[in-house]
Write a protein that holds these residues in place. Structure first.
Motif, PDB file in Angstrom:
ATOM      1  N   GLN A  56      93.017 -62.397   0.993  1.00  0.00           N
ATOM      2  CA  GLN A  56      91.686 -61.846   0.737  1.00  0.00           C
ATOM      3  C   GLN A  56      90.794 -61.787   1.982  1.00  0.00           C
ATOM      4  OE1 GLN A  56      90.697 -60.603  -2.350  1.00  0.00           O
ATOM      5  NE2 GLN A  56      92.874 -60.849  -2.813  1.00  0.00           N
ATOM      6  N   PHE A  57      91.315 -62.221   3.124  1.00  0.00           N
ATOM      7  CA  PHE A  57      90.515 -62.215   4.352  1.00  0.00           C
ATOM      8  C   PHE A  57      91.267 -61.496   5.472  1.00  0.00           C
ATOM      9  CE2 PHE A  57      88.944 -65.604   1.730  1.00  0.00           C
ATOM     10  CZ  PHE A  57      87.571 -65.581   1.927  1.00  0.00           C
ATOM     11  N   ALA A  58      91.971 -60.453   5.081  1.00  0.00           N
ATOM     12  CA  ALA A  58      92.784 -59.691   6.029  1.00  0.00           C
ATOM     13  C   ALA A  58      91.910 -58.790   6.897  1.00  0.00           C
ATOM     14  CB  ALA A  58      93.811 -58.848   5.260  1.00  0.00           C
ATOM     15  N   PRO A  59      92.462 -58.236   7.980  1.00  0.00           N
ATOM     16  CA  PRO A  59      91.687 -57.328   8.833  1.00  0.00           C
ATOM     17  C   PRO A  59      91.267 -56.073   8.078  1.00  0.00           C
ATOM     18  CG  PRO A  59      93.721 -58.026   9.919  1.00  0.00           C
ATOM     19  CD  PRO A  59      93.818 -58.471   8.505  1.00  0.00           C
ATOM     20  N   ASP A  60      90.166 -55.476   8.485  1.00  0.00           N
ATOM     21  CA  ASP A  60      89.713 -54.190   7.962  1.00  0.00           C
ATOM     22  C   ASP A  60      90.467 -53.106   8.728  1.00  0.00           C
ATOM     23  OD1 ASP A  60      88.404 -51.796   7.390  1.00  0.00           O
ATOM     24  OD2 ASP A  60      86.450 -52.755   7.182  1.00  0.00           O
ATOM     25  N   VAL A  61      91.506 -52.568   8.103  1.00  0.00           N
ATOM     26  CA  VAL A  61      92.396 -51.629   8.794  1.00  0.00           C
ATOM     27  C   VAL A  61      91.646 -50.368   9.229  1.00  0.00           C
ATOM     28  CG1 VAL A  61      94.488 -50.235   8.594  1.00  0.00           C
ATOM     29  CG2 VAL A  61      94.396 -52.505   7.546  1.00  0.00           C
ATOM     30  N   SER A  62      90.768 -49.878   8.367  1.00  0.00           N
ATOM     31  CA  SER A  62      90.036 -48.657   8.719  1.00  0.00           C
ATOM     32  C   SER A  62      89.101 -48.895   9.902  1.00  0.00           C
ATOM     33  CB  SER A  62      89.242 -48.149   7.505  1.00  0.00           C
ATOM     34  OG  SER A  62      88.290 -49.121   7.093  1.00  0.00           O
ATOM     35  N   ALA A  63      88.451 -50.076   9.944  1.00  0.00           N
ATOM     36  CA  ALA A  63      87.568 -50.388  11.064  1.00  0.00           C
ATOM     37  C   ALA A  63      88.364 -50.533  12.362  1.00  0.00           C
ATOM     38  CB  ALA A  63      86.795 -51.678  10.784  1.00  0.00           C
ATOM     39  N   LEU A  64      89.551 -51.131  12.252  1.00  0.00           N
ATOM     40  CA  LEU A  64      90.413 -51.261  13.426  1.00  0.00           C
ATOM     41  C   LEU A  64      90.828 -49.899  13.965  1.00  0.00           C
ATOM     42  CD1 LEU A  64      92.871 -54.228  12.682  1.00  0.00           C
ATOM     43  CD2 LEU A  64      91.402 -53.984  14.659  1.00  0.00           C
ATOM     44  N   GLU A  65      91.249 -49.028  13.057  1.00  0.00           N
ATOM     45  CA  GLU A  65      91.696 -47.699  13.471  1.00  0.00           C
ATOM     46  C   GLU A  65      90.554 -46.904  14.074  1.00  0.00           C
ATOM     47  OE1 GLU A  65      94.103 -44.443  14.200  1.00  0.00           O
ATOM     48  OE2 GLU A  65      94.541 -46.563  13.834  1.00  0.00           O
ATOM     49  N   SER A  66      89.382 -47.015  13.475  1.00  0.00           N
ATOM     50  CA  SER A  66      88.220 -46.301  14.003  1.00  0.00           C
ATOM     51  C   SER A  66      87.862 -46.801  15.400  1.00  0.00           C
ATOM     52  CB  SER A  66      87.028 -46.486  13.056  1.00  0.00           C
ATOM     53  OG  SER A  66      85.870 -45.875  13.587  1.00  0.00           O
ATOM     54  N   ALA A  67      87.890 -48.126  15.595  1.00  0.00           N
ATOM     55  CA  ALA A  67      87.572 -48.697  16.898  1.00  0.00           C
ATOM     56  C   ALA A  67      88.620 -48.317  17.940  1.00  0.00           C
ATOM     57  CB  ALA A  67      87.462 -50.216  16.784  1.00  0.00           C
ATOM     58  N   ARG A  68      89.879 -48.273  17.504  1.00  0.00           N
ATOM     59  CA  ARG A  68      90.947 -47.880  18.435  1.00  0.00           C
ATOM     60  C   ARG A  68      90.773 -46.439  18.881  1.00  0.00           C
ATOM     61  NH1 ARG A  68      95.336 -45.004  18.563  1.00  0.00           N
ATOM     62  NH2 ARG A  68      95.129 -44.390  16.381  1.00  0.00           N
ATOM     63  N   GLN A  69      90.493 -45.558  17.949  1.00  0.00           N
ATOM     64  CA  GLN A  69      90.306 -44.152  18.290  1.00  0.00           C
ATOM     65  C   GLN A  69      89.104 -43.965  19.209  1.00  0.00           C
ATOM     66  OE1 GLN A  69      90.050 -42.030  14.574  1.00  0.00           O
ATOM     67  NE2 GLN A  69      92.227 -42.298  14.094  1.00  0.00           N
ATOM     68  N   ALA A  70      88.026 -44.715  18.935  1.00  0.00           N
ATOM     69  CA  ALA A  70      86.831 -44.602  19.782  1.00  0.00           C
ATOM     70  C   ALA A  70      87.119 -45.089  21.192  1.00  0.00           C
ATOM     71  CB  ALA A  70      85.687 -45.410  19.162  1.00  0.00           C
ATOM     72  N   TYR A  71      87.918 -46.139  21.298  1.00  0.00           N
ATOM     73  CA  TYR A  71      88.256 -46.657  22.622  1.00  0.00           C
ATOM     74  C   TYR A  71      89.118 -45.667  23.397  1.00  0.00           C
ATOM     75  CZ  TYR A  71      90.464 -49.467  26.251  1.00  0.00           C
ATOM     76  OH  TYR A  71      90.934 -49.917  27.456  1.00  0.00           O
ATOM     77  N   GLU A  72      90.126 -45.100  22.731  1.00  0.00           N
ATOM     78  CA  GLU A  72      90.984 -44.124  23.403  1.00  0.00           C
ATOM     79  C   GLU A  72      90.184 -42.911  23.869  1.00  0.00           C
ATOM     80  OE1 GLU A  72      94.132 -43.242  20.702  1.00  0.00           O
ATOM     81  OE2 GLU A  72      95.268 -45.068  21.167  1.00  0.00           O
TER      82      GLU A  72
END
Length: 465
Positions: free
Chosen positions: A89-105
C-alpha cells in the motif's frame, strides 16, 4: 490498533491467492472476513497517518512510536498483515515517476536540466521510504526496524509480496549504517562485562567456548573492535577480531590457543583479521561500506606503525556443498598425470562417487598426507571455487569471498586444514583462505572484480589448472 492482535486468520484463505488490495475492497458477508477487513483498514489508516507528508517528522515519529507499541503486542498473523500493508500500500507512484522521467529527458541540455533532475530524484522517494524514515525518528525506532526485518527475512521465499519492503529496509540501512557514521571502539578485558558478554553471544565465525577463550582473544597481543551506531547505544553492530603476528597465519587453532605465548608486539608486522561478525540478523546482506576494514587498518597503524601486511584468515563456508555438486566436472577436467596419481591412491578408477566417498568423514580428510593426490585435488577445487565460481549475477559464489573481494582484497593463499574442527570439515573440508588487503591496490582489485575477473595471487592461480 490494539484489536488487530486479536484477529483470527481465515484458514481457507491463502495469501498467495488474494492481494491485500483485494482484501481491503472485499465486501464478503461472512462476519469473520468483514471483521478482518475492518481491522486491516484501521491498521492501514494508522500507517498512512504515520507517513503523512503533511505532518512534521517529529509528529510522524510520535505516530510511529504508537504503531511500534501496538506491534510489540500484536499476534504473528497481525504482524504479517502489517508487513503486507507496508509493502503493497506504500508503493511508488508509477505515473509520477514516468512523468518526472519524461520531463528530465526533455530538459537534458537545457537550463532546466538541474531542476528536472531534482524533481526526478524526489519522485523516487516512495511513500514507503517516508513511512520507514518516520520510524527511525523516535529513540527506539532503529532497533524496531532492525528487528522487523529480522522477522521478515525467513518469510521472503514463501511470500514474495514482502520483497519490496525488505529491499527498502536494506537500502535505508545501507545509508544509515555506513561505516562513516559508526563509532569504532576497542573491546578489551577491561571493557564493561555487558560488552564482553555480547562478544561471546554474537561471535559467528569461531565459537567462544569459555571465559579463558574470550580472555585470550582480548589479550594484549590481540585487538578486538566493535562498531556502534549512536541510535543503538551499547549495542555493537559488528565485531572485528585481530591477531598481531610476524607472518600470514595458516590455521586457526594456534590463534585460539589459550596457552600459547603472547606475540612480541614490537616485532609484529602482520595483522590477521580472523573473525568479523555481524551481530544483527536484521542487517543480513547490508553493506556497511567498503571502509570497514580501512577504519580498523587506520586504527592499527596509528598504534603500530611498523605493520606492513593486512590479511584475513577466513572460512570458506560454501565450499564443501559446491564440491558435492561440481565433483563430476572437477574429475572430468583433470589432466592425465594427476588423474593417474589419484587412481593409484584410491586403488580404483577416479569418479565423482569414489572421490566423495573417500572424503566422507572428518577422519579421512584429516589423515591425508602432504603429498596425497586427493589432497592436491581438493586444493585445486578450492582454488577454482574461490577464483572462478560465480553466481548468475557474476559475483563470487562464496559469501565471505564476496565481502572481502568487494572491499578490494585478493585471494592470496589456501591453507590445508586451516580449520580442522568439525564445523570446518563440514563447511570446507577444513580449508581456509587468506585474503590480502594490499592498501595500494584496493581500487585496482575492485575494478578487476567489476569487470568479471576475480583477483587472485599467482600461487592460487597456479593451483586452478
Amino acid at each position: 490498533m490494539n484489536d488487530v492482535a486479536n484477529q483470527t486468520p481465515n484458514p481457507a484463505e491463502s495469501p498467495s491467492q488474494r492481494t491485500m488490495r483485494e482484501r481491503l475492497g472485499d465486501m464478503l458477508s461472512r462476519v469473520q472476513e468483514a471483521w478482518s477487513g475492518r481491522e486491516l483498514r484501521r491498521t492501514l489508516e494508522e500507517l498512512k497517518a504515520t507517513g503523512d507528508p503533511q505532518v512534521s517528522d517529529v509528529e510522524g515519529g510520535r505516530r510511529a512510536a504508537r504503531v511500534a507499541a501496538w506491534y510489540a503486542g500484536a499476534s504473528p498473523e497481525a504482524r504479517r498483515h502489517c508487513w503486507q500493508l507496508m509493502s503493497e500500500q506504500f508503493a511508488p507512484d508509477v505515473s509520477a515517476l514516468e512523468s518526472a522521467r519524461q520531463a528530465y529527458e526533455a530538459a537534458i541540455g537545457t537550463p532546466e536540466e538541474a531542476s528536472a533532475e531534482v524533481a526526478l530524484r524526489r519522485a523516487f522517494v516512495t511513500p514507503r521510504t517516508r513511512l520507514l524514515q518516520r520510524f527511525a525518528v523516535f529513540p527506539e525506532g532503529m532497533r524496531f526496524l532492525i528487528d522487523l526485518r529480522a522477522e521478515i527475512l525467513p518469510e521472503l521465499k514463501r511470500d514474495k509480496r514482502l520483497a519490496a519492503l525488505d529491499a527498502e529496509l536494506e537500502q535505508l540501512f545501507s545509508t544509515w549504517l555506513d561505516v562513516a557514521f559508526l563509532d569504532l571502539q576497542r573491546i578489551s578485558w577491561d571493557s564493561p562485562a555487558s560488552l564482553v558478554e555480547k562478544l561471546i553471544q554474537y561471535e559467528a565465525v569461531h565459537d567462544i567456548t569459555s571465559w579463558a577463550d574470550v580472555k585470550n582473544r582480548l589479550d594484549d597481543d590481540r585487538r578486538c573492535y566493535g562498531f556502534f551506531h549512536p541510535r543503538l547505544p551499547g549495542e555493537p553492530l559488528i565485531f572485528v577480531e585481530v591477531a598481531l603476528l610476524r607472518e600470514l597465519a595458516g590455521a586457526i587453532p594456534p590463534l585460539l590457543d589459550e596457552h600459547a605465548d603472547a606475540a612480541n608486539l614490537q616485532k609484529a608486522n602482520t595483522a590477521i583479521f580472523y573473525s568479523i561478525s555481524n551481530t544483527q540478523t536484521g542487517l543480513k546482506g547490508v553493506s556497511f561500506g567498503d571502509s570497514l576494514i580501512k577504519r580498523v587498518v587506520e586504527e592499527l597503524k596509528r598504534e603500530f606503525p611498523q605493520l606492513k601486511t593486512f590479511a584475513t584468515l577466513s572460512p570458506i563456508p560454501g565450499f564443501r556443498a559446491w564440491v558435492g555438486k561440481q565433483a563430476g566436472e572437477l574429475v572430468d577436467s583433470m589432466a592425465d598425470k594427476p588423474r593417474r596419481a589419484l587412481e593409484r591412491e584410491l586403488g580404483e578408477p577416479v569418479s565423482a562417487e569414489t572421490v566423495l566417498a573417500r572424503l566422507q568423514t572428518a577422519e579421512q580428510v584429516r589423515a591425508l598426507p602432504e603429498k596425497s593426490a586427493l589432497r592436491a585435488w581438493l586444493l585445486r577445487a578450492g582454488a577454482r571455487y574461490l577464483g572462478r565460481a560465480t553466481t548468475a549475477g557474476g559475483r563470487p559464489q562464496d559469501a565471505v569471498a564476496r565481502f572481502h573481494l568487494g572491499n578490494g582484497a585478493r585471494v592470496e593463499r589456501l591453507n590445508w586444514l586451516g580449520d580442522p574442527s568439525a564445523k570446518g570439515i563440514r563447511q570446507s573440508y577444513g580449508l581456509m583462505v587468506n585474503y590480502l588487503y594490499d592498501l595500494g591496490k584496493l581500487d585496482k582489485h575492485r575494478a578487476q572484480l567489476a569487470s568479471g575477473e576475480i583477483p587472485v595471487s599467482g600461487a592460487v592461480e597456479s593451483l586452478q589448472d
